[in-house]
Design an enzyme around this catalytic site. Structure first.
Site, PDB file in Angstrom:
ATOM      1  N   ARG A  11      -1.757   6.385  -0.017  1.00 29.47           N
ATOM      2  CA  ARG A  11      -2.501   7.431   0.689  1.00 29.47           C
ATOM      3  C   ARG A  11      -2.480   7.138   2.186  1.00 29.47           C
ATOM      4  NH1 ARG A  11      -5.624   3.853  -1.826  1.00 29.47           N
ATOM      5  NH2 ARG A  11      -5.553   5.127  -3.693  1.00 29.47           N
ATOM      6  N   GLY A  12      -3.108   8.017   2.943  1.00 24.84           N
ATOM      7  CA  GLY A  12      -3.372   7.767   4.357  1.00 24.84           C
ATOM      8  C   GLY A  12      -2.156   7.537   5.220  1.00 24.84           C
ATOM      9  N   LYS A  37      -1.954  -1.138  -5.690  1.00 26.82           N
ATOM     10  CA  LYS A  37      -2.766  -1.382  -6.881  1.00 26.82           C
ATOM     11  C   LYS A  37      -3.263  -0.113  -7.556  1.00 26.82           C
ATOM     12  CE  LYS A  37      -5.889  -4.520  -6.944  1.00 26.82           C
ATOM     13  NZ  LYS A  37      -7.092  -5.285  -6.599  1.00 26.82           N
ATOM     14  N   TYR A  60     -13.784  -8.916  10.155  1.00 24.77           N
ATOM     15  CA  TYR A  60     -12.732  -7.906  10.136  1.00 24.77           C
ATOM     16  C   TYR A  60     -11.797  -8.068  11.328  1.00 24.77           C
ATOM     17  CZ  TYR A  60     -10.383  -3.368  10.163  1.00 24.77           C
ATOM     18  OH  TYR A  60      -9.435  -2.375  10.173  1.00 24.77           O
ATOM     19  N   GLY A  84       0.845  -1.197   0.000  1.00 19.78           N
ATOM     20  CA  GLY A  84       0.000   0.000   0.000  1.00 19.78           C
ATOM     21  C   GLY A  84       0.875   1.239   0.000  1.00 19.78           C
ATOM     22  N   ASP A 105      -0.275  -6.453  -6.719  1.00 21.02           N
ATOM     23  CA  ASP A 105      -1.322  -6.930  -5.825  1.00 21.02           C
ATOM     24  C   ASP A 105      -0.670  -7.736  -4.713  1.00 21.02           C
ATOM     25  OD1 ASP A 105      -3.497  -8.130  -4.589  1.00 21.02           O
ATOM     26  OD2 ASP A 105      -4.580  -8.464  -6.467  1.00 21.02           O
ATOM     27  N   GLY A 134      -0.112   4.948   5.500  1.00 23.63           N
ATOM     28  CA  GLY A 134       1.063   4.430   4.816  1.00 23.63           C
ATOM     29  C   GLY A 134       1.859   5.516   4.146  1.00 23.63           C
TER      30      GLY A 134
END
Length: 277
Positions: free
Chosen positions: A18-19, A40, A166, A15, A72, A21
């Site tokens: 964004r965010g 991805k 989750y 990843g 991926d 990471g």
């Protein structure tokens, strides 16, 4: 904390477009680190901010070197190719960050098998396989770290029953990481988990966990980036097999004012993150 402690270090991250990471990557880039992103998102998405390419550009602008590897995390081939590219480009791997994660808070009867499998494949299997692929190179590094963005194992009925699939996927990330810590305790590789005490203002919060109204009650991703930087800057032999909370990590380092990470108007309204009591 040493100045530019991560200069020349190579981080492989799942990843990171964004965010949290991306925030971790940018904090490391400010030291002059090399960042390999396996993600991805190669084209703009209407519901998400940024792509792997915009993240790489931001890393370079912040002072680091970036290698954007479109892939991926569910693919063993993509993982192997990304690790090989990291070695060919930067000569080694010092840090593995398991950041990629799928969030789905559906209840057991509402969650279809396909979405259950997606969470298990990305969160648990992806964490295990990326860590596994990086480990031969981490064992050669001077101060190697594995860090997974996953929670403490809070087994109260509240969290076990809230969204079992989750919860299982995130706890699986944690167990996979603690397993690395135990198995490689004699190899000098630190493997820890990091989780925020409060909600963090990311797309996940605005899209899935309360909408835009929840954002003012969340902290900036920078708090997780600063906590991760503190972990990476420490000697690997000093701490492994721990499930850490961002605020606690920074308190140990001397931080006393956390208002810099949130909207001052809502500092007293911050909402605790999942799995935190």
């Amino acid at each position: 904390m040493p100045t530019r402690a991560l200069a020349g270090k190579t981080i492989v991250m799942s990843g990171g477009s964004r965010g949290i990471g991306q925030a971790i990557a940018l904090r490391a880039a400010a030291d002059g680190a090399n960042i390999v992103l396996i993600a991805k998102t190669t084209e703009p998405h209407p519901g998400l901010t940024g792509t792997i390419h915009t993240a790489a550009a931001a890393i370079e602008a912040a002072g680091g070197r970036a290698l954007a590897f479109p892939g991926d995390i569910r693919s063993d081939t993509d993982i192997a190719d990304a690790v090989e590219a990291a070695i060919e480009t930067f000569g080694g791997i010092d840090i593995c960050v398991n950041n990629a994660s799928v969030l789905n808070l559906a209840s057991t009867l509402e969650l279809d098998p396909k979405r259950y499998d997606l969470m298990q494949d990305v969160n648990v299997r992806g964490t295990f396989q990326l860590s596994r692929a990086c480990l031969p190179h981490l064992l050669k590094a001077d101060n190697p770290h594995v860090l997974s963005l996953s929670p403490p194992l809070n087994l109260t009925p509240r969290w076990l029953g809230a969204h079992p699939a989750y919860t299982l996927a995130k706890f699986g990330m944690t167990i996979a990481t603690l397993g690395v810590a135990a198995e490689f305790a004699g190899g000098g590789v630190a493997a820890n988990c990091l989780w925020p005490r409060t909600l963090i203002a990311t797309d996940a919060v605005s899209n899935l966990m309360g909408g835009t109204e929840a954002v003012p009650r969340a902290r900036s991703p920078k708090i997780m980036a600063d906590a991760a930087h503190a972990i990476f800057s420490s000697e690997s032999w000093t701490r492994t097999g721990a499930t850490l909370i961002d605020e606690d990590v920074l308190r140990v380092g001397g931080t006393v004012d956390f208002s810099i990470y949130s909207d001052p108007a809502h500092e007293g309204d911050l909402e605790l993150d999942l799995f935190v009591d």
